[in-house]
Each structure stands twice: as structure tokens, then as C-alpha cells.
Write an enzyme that holds these catalytic residues in place. Structure first.
Site, PDB file in Angstrom:
ATOM      1  N   LYS A  47      16.567  29.455 -12.465  1.00  0.00           N
ATOM      2  CA  LYS A  47      15.885  30.136 -13.568  1.00  0.00           C
ATOM      3  C   LYS A  47      16.782  31.161 -14.258  1.00  0.00           C
ATOM      4  O   LYS A  47      16.646  31.423 -15.424  1.00  0.00           O
ATOM      5  CB  LYS A  47      14.632  30.853 -13.039  1.00  0.00           C
ATOM      6  CG  LYS A  47      13.654  29.982 -12.293  1.00  0.00           C
ATOM      7  CD  LYS A  47      13.010  28.924 -13.162  1.00  0.00           C
ATOM      8  CE  LYS A  47      11.841  29.448 -13.934  1.00  0.00           C
ATOM      9  NZ  LYS A  47      11.217  28.399 -14.760  1.00  0.00           N
ATOM     10  N   THR A 145       9.173  32.609  -3.163  1.00  0.00           N
ATOM     11  CA  THR A 145      10.225  31.950  -3.945  1.00  0.00           C
ATOM     12  C   THR A 145       9.941  32.000  -5.439  1.00  0.00           C
ATOM     13  O   THR A 145      10.835  32.226  -6.236  1.00  0.00           O
ATOM     14  CB  THR A 145      10.376  30.490  -3.490  1.00  0.00           C
ATOM     15  OG1 THR A 145      10.664  30.494  -2.093  1.00  0.00           O
ATOM     16  CG2 THR A 145      11.478  29.786  -4.257  1.00  0.00           C
ATOM     17  N   LYS A 146       8.693  31.761  -5.801  1.00  0.00           N
ATOM     18  CA  LYS A 146       8.372  31.758  -7.236  1.00  0.00           C
ATOM     19  C   LYS A 146       8.190  33.206  -7.664  1.00  0.00           C
ATOM     20  O   LYS A 146       7.301  33.897  -7.156  1.00  0.00           O
ATOM     21  CB  LYS A 146       7.098  30.945  -7.484  1.00  0.00           C
ATOM     22  CG  LYS A 146       6.922  30.584  -8.958  1.00  0.00           C
ATOM     23  CD  LYS A 146       5.932  29.459  -9.141  1.00  0.00           C
ATOM     24  CE  LYS A 146       5.726  29.135 -10.613  1.00  0.00           C
ATOM     25  NZ  LYS A 146       6.061  27.762 -10.973  1.00  0.00           N
ATOM     26  N   MET A 290     -12.299  39.144  25.765  1.00  0.00           N
ATOM     27  CA  MET A 290     -12.709  39.593  24.431  1.00  0.00           C
ATOM     28  C   MET A 290     -11.573  40.442  23.901  1.00  0.00           C
ATOM     29  O   MET A 290     -11.572  41.644  24.023  1.00  0.00           O
ATOM     30  CB  MET A 290     -14.008  40.375  24.476  1.00  0.00           C
ATOM     31  CG  MET A 290     -15.075  39.884  25.422  1.00  0.00           C
ATOM     32  SD  MET A 290     -15.209  38.131  25.718  1.00  0.00           S
ATOM     33  CE  MET A 290     -16.600  37.738  24.720  1.00  0.00           C
ATOM     34  N   LYS A 365     -18.068  24.971  13.597  1.00  0.00           N
ATOM     35  CA  LYS A 365     -19.493  24.928  13.938  1.00  0.00           C
ATOM     36  C   LYS A 365     -20.254  25.891  13.052  1.00  0.00           C
ATOM     37  O   LYS A 365     -19.845  27.019  12.844  1.00  0.00           O
ATOM     38  CB  LYS A 365     -19.673  25.354  15.409  1.00  0.00           C
ATOM     39  CG  LYS A 365     -21.113  25.533  15.803  1.00  0.00           C
ATOM     40  CD  LYS A 365     -21.324  26.435  16.977  1.00  0.00           C
ATOM     41  CE  LYS A 365     -21.297  27.898  16.661  1.00  0.00           C
ATOM     42  NZ  LYS A 365     -22.538  28.355  15.967  1.00  0.00           N
ATOM     43  N   CYS A 465     -24.041  31.807  18.310  1.00  0.00           N
ATOM     44  CA  CYS A 465     -22.663  32.208  18.637  1.00  0.00           C
ATOM     45  C   CYS A 465     -22.287  31.714  20.030  1.00  0.00           C
ATOM     46  O   CYS A 465     -21.152  31.325  20.285  1.00  0.00           O
ATOM     47  CB  CYS A 465     -22.533  33.732  18.602  1.00  0.00           C
ATOM     48  SG  CYS A 465     -22.920  34.427  17.000  1.00  0.00           S
TER      49      CYS A 465
HETATM   50  C1  LIG Z   1       9.042  26.023  -7.566  1.00  0.00           C
HETATM   51  C2  LIG Z   1       7.658  26.335  -7.152  1.00  0.00           C
HETATM   52  N1  LIG Z   1       6.592  25.934  -7.865  1.00  0.00           N
HETATM   53  C3  LIG Z   1       5.443  26.285  -7.313  1.00  0.00           C
HETATM   54  C4  LIG Z   1       4.121  25.983  -7.891  1.00  0.00           C
HETATM   55  O1  LIG Z   1       3.132  26.389  -7.270  1.00  0.00           O
HETATM   56  O2  LIG Z   1       4.088  25.324  -8.928  1.00  0.00           O
HETATM   57  S1  LIG Z   1       5.667  27.168  -5.884  1.00  0.00           S
HETATM   58  C5  LIG Z   1       7.329  27.052  -6.014  1.00  0.00           C
HETATM   59  C6  LIG Z   1       8.267  27.646  -5.025  1.00  0.00           C
HETATM   60  C7  LIG Z   1       8.114  26.973  -3.686  1.00  0.00           C
HETATM   61  O3  LIG Z   1       9.127  27.525  -2.835  1.00  0.00           O
HETATM   62  P1  LIG Z   1       9.018  27.522  -1.248  1.00  0.00           P
HETATM   63  O4  LIG Z   1       9.112  26.079  -0.805  1.00  0.00           O
HETATM   64  O5  LIG Z   1      10.208  28.313  -0.810  1.00  0.00           O
HETATM   65  O6  LIG Z   1       7.711  28.143  -0.891  1.00  0.00           O
HETATM   66  C1  LIG Z   2       7.113  24.734 -10.592  1.00  0.00           C
HETATM   67  C2  LIG Z   2       7.267  23.565  -9.957  1.00  0.00           C
HETATM   68  C3  LIG Z   2       6.171  22.902  -9.328  1.00  0.00           C
HETATM   69  N1  LIG Z   2       6.351  21.732  -8.701  1.00  0.00           N
HETATM   70  C4  LIG Z   2       7.556  21.188  -8.646  1.00  0.00           C
HETATM   71  C5  LIG Z   2       7.686  19.873  -7.930  1.00  0.00           C
HETATM   72  F1  LIG Z   2       7.234  20.030  -6.698  1.00  0.00           F
HETATM   73  F2  LIG Z   2       8.912  19.474  -7.895  1.00  0.00           F
HETATM   74  F3  LIG Z   2       6.908  18.958  -8.522  1.00  0.00           F
HETATM   75  N2  LIG Z   2       8.635  21.727  -9.197  1.00  0.00           N
HETATM   76  C6  LIG Z   2       8.561  22.912  -9.857  1.00  0.00           C
HETATM   77  N3  LIG Z   2       9.557  23.434 -10.372  1.00  0.00           N
HETATM   78 MG   LIG Z   3       8.711  25.936 -15.349  1.00  0.00          MG
END
Ligand SMILES: Cc1nc(C(=O)O)sc1CCOP(=O)(O)O
Ligand SMILES: C=C1C=NC(C(F)(F)F)=NC1=N
Ligand SMILES: [Mg+2]
Length: 539
Positions: A47, A145-146, A290, A365, A465
Site C-alpha cells: 500500500k 495487518t489491515k 470453579m 446447550k 445450568c
Molecule cells: C488484506 C486484508 N483484507 C482484509 C479484508 O477483510 O478484506 S483483512 C486483510 C489483512 C489480513 O492479514 P492477516 O492474514 O495478517 O490477518
Molecule cells: C483487501 C483484500 C481482501 N481480500 C483479498 C483476497 F483474499 F485476496 F481476496 N485481498 C485483499 N487485498
Molecule cells: Mg483495496
């Protein structure tokens, strides 16, 4: 070289990210490690990289992908994809509209779209089979990550809604990959649970970033992921998962196992239930603890025959509940989940939904209101935390129980006038793409337990419960060769028979409490299921 779209293997889809590389690794070394060990599709997603260096990186990654005959997808940058003749692009909802992307790239390129909800599926279906080739279904679980996460985690249940929309709008051409927080501890559960309600499709692949890109040993990480994805058996609990119908003989065997294994039953439960639940557990020859101490839950889960009862009546801090679910899932020990007052308040609904998405349960349950709501068959809000008012007919309750069992791939129990128990574990079988081969909720093994009504059961605290305590004892006491369905059915049969017996011996609700424990104790130690009053009927 152009990849035929139907030949694309979505099973392990690596999305790159150069911002999380461990020391001594490069974008290329991580991608190559992935490709060498089973990555089947690569997306370069950088990005924060300037166009010039992005193109250089993309060309280098493209070379490696060609070496392994794996398609390369470019994230967002249509221009770069065209410039290097990549195999496709992946765009998000805010990026260039799909029809324009298709116009620029032509019919043979792969186009992927990020999809987070069913309405976006309706759109892609309207565009038809020449537009979107696959969708990234996410965000499944929390992920760092995102960067600016716009979507809150949808969990497996959210992915099911998207898969259902693909079936509803007949987008049969469209493939799917799950994404967001996917790691070895949840991948098998995702493959197992993310199945369309009609059973006809499951995810076609697992897509991830950090599990490989941030791995100091990306080879080992990929080998582990590959092995996990290729497994067709999801052994989330160390006992048998087969859909045999319980009999007096098989239940007798369950009781012998429980009796000799003396399971440790950790109760994370409401204050009202703790004392009585402990006594019920002791009456069944099991040892209760518990404990709501987060720091000891891993040690407890490792005690032989440990079993967790999670009752969200009054709750421990959610972080402790999550830690408990993780700890027991990690060592394949069973968790019995009792979402008390499932949706009586927003708080409970949010908490219970979070926990339901967070781990795999051996048994879920609930009373009829809770199960109807979990199955999304009950529109009006629940009245308080007691069993739902009004009479629901058996067929509806049996179906709701099967739906809950199917959605969560668990043994679902619905208690009430009659009890219903359905086995949605599919014997642990799970596969990418083909779902449950068309088997749906109504095809699940389901039994109804009849025992006559026990009105006084509703006059004591923690009666529901404590059925949870009984189930947790039985599933916890199984040998590895023991059968989960037998254990849960046996627990409900025993509990109802004991309730009936106690109601004939007591003078009021006070003595009923005592008589119930006596009856459980006697019936358990006598171990003659063939004589129990509660009867079993295949539904
Ligand atoms: C690139 C991307 N897209 C997402 C979406 O929800 O569309 S989540 C994501 C990052 C996923 O990274 P990781 O495997 O490290 O969790
Ligand atoms: C934001 C994203 C969501 N999904 C995927 C993929 F899993 F590859 F489809 N890639 C991306 N970059
Ligand atoms: Mg995008």
C-alpha cells in the site's frame, strides 16, 4: 502465459506485505518460501510503495511466480497490472468499479473483489459471470495487518451469510477465499464452519498475510498451513465424532468411561449455579473446579480429562472467557457452551455472539428461546433468561436444534418439555469448496427425549445450568474412543430421568434440590440406562 480461470487453485492464497518482514528476510525470500511449500496464488499488496519501486517489486515477484507456475494478482493497481501483464487484480469496494476494471483488463484476466456483506454479492451477481472471478470474504477475525480497518470482524457466521448470498443469487461461477486473522488455530474451524446453509459450497481457499510474511521461518509456516488446509478431518476434540444413534448399551459405556476417568470439570459460570453445579458434578463421580482465573486456565485444560463448562449467565471478563476457549481448543479438550439469556439484552447478545465466533464448542446447550434465536427462527426478543414462554411445536424445535448444530458444527441441545439433540459435527469431515456435499441441517442426526413434564424443575435455581454440568462431565470423561453424541444424549437422558425420580420423592422445591442430586448419584452409580424413564426417539 495465461491461466485458465477454472484452473486457478485458491486453496492457499498469499497476500504480501513488506512492512512486517522479520530481520534477514525480504519480500522475495518470503514469497519464494511460500511458493516452494504450497502457496497456490500470490497477490502483491504494497500500500505504501511508490509506483516505480512497486513495479520493480512486482516484476521480481512475477518472475518467482512464473518459476512455480502460480498466478500473480496485483492489489488495487490496475495500471501496474497492465504494465507488467499480471494474471489479474484484486480491488476493494472503494477502488475502481469492477466493470471498468474488466474493460481495461479484458476477459481472460482474474478479477478479485473484497466482499464483506451479502448486498455486495447481489451486486456482483447482477454484473454476471464475466466480471468478478473470486471474492475475498472478510474480515473474518481481528487483524492488525489491515491498517484502517473499516469492517468489524464477521466471524464464520458472517462468511456463511456471504456464501448463502452467492447461492441465493446463483453466482455459481464466483470463487471465494476467507481472509482476516487466519492462523493455524482457526483455519480448520473456518473450513469446517464456513459452509452455505444448502451445504453446496464452502470457501475455496484461505488467504492470509502475516502468518507467512511475518514468519521468521516462512517455509515451516507454509508447510504447517498447507498440511492443515489439506486435512479433511477436523479433530477439534479428542474423542470420536460419528453419527451413530445412541443406545442404552452405548450410554452404559459412556458412564463407565466417566466413572473411571473422573473428569475435571472447570465451571466458568454464574454465581447462582456454582454451588449446585459443583454438587451435581461430584454426584457424577467427576471433580468440579470453579475457577475464573485467566492465568491458570491453560494448566487446568492440560489436566487429564479436563472439560470446560462456559455458562454466560453472569460473566467473567470476556478476556478470561476467550482465554479459556483458546486454552481448551488448543489441547482438543471439550467445551460445553451455555449462552444463558442469549439475546435478552444487547450486552448478552454481543458477548455470546463474540464467544460463539471465537472457538469450537463440543456442545451448545440452550432452552427453546435461546436455540430458536441462535437458529434465527425466533423474531421477538427473549423474555428474561428463563425458558421461552408459550408452546413451540416439536418439529420447529427439532429443526432449530439441527440448524444450530449445522451452523456451529457442534452437538446442539435444546431443552424444554421435550429435549432435542442434533449432531452437526459431520464426524469431523470438512473440505474446501464442496461444503457438506449438499447435506443440510435437516439431514443431521437428531433425537427427541420424552420424559413427561417436571414442573418443579422450573422452581429451583440452576436446573438448566446443571444439565450443563452433567453434559460437561460426560463429554469430559470420554476415552479417546468414546463418542461425543452418545455422551451428550446420555447426559440429557440421565438428567431428565433423575429429575423425574426426584420430583416423585420430594416434598417441595427445597427437597427437590437434594433429591435431584441423590437421584443423579444413584442412577449414575447404578448405571442401568435400559431402566431409565426418559425415552429416546429418532427425529
Ligand atoms: C488484506 C486484508 N483484507 C482484509 C479484508 O477483510 O478484506 S483483512 C486483510 C489483512 C489480513 O492479514 P492477516 O492474514 O495478517 O490477518
Ligand atoms: C483487501 C483484500 C481482501 N481480500 C483479498 C483476497 F483474499 F485476496 F481476496 N485481498 C485483499 N487485498
Ligand atoms: Mg483495496
Amino acid at each position: 502465459m495465461v491461466f485458465a480461470k477454472e484452473d486457478v487453485n485458491y486453496s492457499l492464497y498469499l497476500v504480501t506485505d513488506s512492512t512486517m518482514l522479520p530481520p534477514g528476510t525480504t519480500l522475495y525470500s518470503q514469497v519464494e518460501a511460500g511458493l516452494k511449500n504450497g502457496v497456490t496464488l500470490v497477490q502483491i499488496r504494497e500500500k505504501d510503495t511508490e509506483t516505480g519501486s512497486f513495479i520493480e517489486e512486482a516484476l521480481d515477484v512475477q518472475k518467482i511466480c512464473k518459476k512455480y507456475n502460480v498466478p500473480l494478482i496485483i492489489n488495487d493497481r490496475i495500471d501496474v497490472a497492465m504494465a507488467i501483464d499480471a494474471d489479474g487484480v484484486h480491488v476493494g469496494q472503494q477502488d475502481m468499479p469492477i466493470p471498468m476494471v474488466r474493460k481495461l483488463l479484458g476477459p481472460s484476466k482474474i478479477i478479485g473483489w473484497s466482499v464483506g456483506k451479502p448486498s455486495e454479492v447481489e451486486t456482483l451477481a447482477k454484473w454476471g459471470p464475466d466480471m468478478v472471478d473470486y471474492i475475498g470474504v472478510g474480515t473474518l477475525f481481528p487483524t492488525l495487518t489491515k491498517k484502517n480497518p473499516k469492517k468489524s470482524p464477521m466471524g464464520p457466521q458472517g462468511a456463511i451469510a456471504v456464501l448463502d448470498a452467492l447461492e441465493e443469487y446463483k453466482a455459481s461461477w464466483c470463487r471465494t477465499v476467507g481472509i482476516g486473522g487466519l492462523h493455524p488455530d482457526n483455519i480448520q474451524r473456518v473450513i469446517s464452519q464456513c459452509v452455505a446453509t444448502n451445504g453446496k459450497r464452502s470457501l475455496d481457499g484461505i488467504s492470509l498475510v502475516s502468518d507467512i510474511m511475518a514468519a521468521p521461518d516462512a517455509c515451516a509456516a507454509t508447510v504447517r498451513l498447507r498440511e492443515m488446509i489439506d486435512r479433511t478431518k477436523y479433530q477439534f476434540v479428542d474423542c470420536e465424532l460419528n453419527e451413530s444413534f445412541p443406545t442404552a448399551v452405548s450410554i452404559k459405556s459412556v458412564i463407565s468411561q466417566v466413572s473411571s476417568n473422573r473428569p475435571l470439570v472447570q465451571h466458568v459460570t454464574n454465581k447462582v449455579h456454582q454451588n449446585f453445579g459443583a454438587n451435581v458434578t461430584l454426584a457424577l463421580g467427576s471433580s468440579p473446579i470453579m475457577s475464573e482465573i485467566q492465568s491458570e486456565v491453560s494448566e487446568l485444560a492440560r489436566i487429564p480429562n479436563a472439560s470446560l463448562l462456559l455458562n454466560t449467565g453472569s460473566v467473567a471478563p470476556i478476556e478470561m472467557l476467550k482465554a479459556a476457549i483458546n486454552a481448551y481448543n488448543e489441547v482438543n479438550r471439550p467445551i460445553t457452551f451455555d449462552p444463558v439469556g442469549y439475546s435478552a439484552t444487547e450486552t448478552r447478545l454481543c458477548l455470546n455472539n463474540t464467544l460463539l465466533t471465537y472457538g469450537q464448542f463440543a456442545c451448545i446447550k440452550g432452552n427453546s428461546s435461546e436455540i430458536l434465536f441462535l437458529a434465527k427462527l425466533n423474531n421477538d426478543k427473549m423474555k428474561g433468561v428463563d425458558a421461552g414462554s408459550g408452546k413451540n411445536d416439536d418439529a420447529l424445535l427439532a429443526r432449530a436444534t439441527q440448524i444450530v448444530a449445522f451452523k456451529y458444527k457442534t452437538i446442539a441441545v435444546c431443552t424444554g418439555e421435550h429435549d432435542f439433540i442434533a449432531d452437526g459435527t459431520f464426524g469431523g469431515e470438512c473440505k474446501l469448496s464442496s461444503g457438506t456435499a449438499g447435506v443440510t441441517a435437516e439431514g443431521l442426526p437428531c433425537v427427541m427425549i420424552e420424559n413427561g413434564s417436571i414442573p418443579i424443575m422450573g422452581d429451583i435455581t440452576a436446573s438448566g445450568c446443571s444439565l450443563g454440568s452433567t453434559i460437561a462431565s460426560f463429554v469430559g470423561g470420554l476415552d479417546p474412543t468414546g463418542n461425543l453424541f452418545d455422551a451428550v444424549v446420555g447426559a440429557v437422558l440421565l438428567y431428565k430421568t433423575a429429575g423425574k425420580l426426584a420430583s416423585t420423592r420430594c416434598q417441595g422445591s427445597g427437597s427437590f434440590h437434594v433429591q435431584l442430586i441423590d437421584a443423579l448419584y444413584q442412577l449414575f452409580h447404578e448405571n442401568k440406562p435400559e431402566k431409565w424413564s426418559a425415552s429416546l426417539k429418532k427425529f
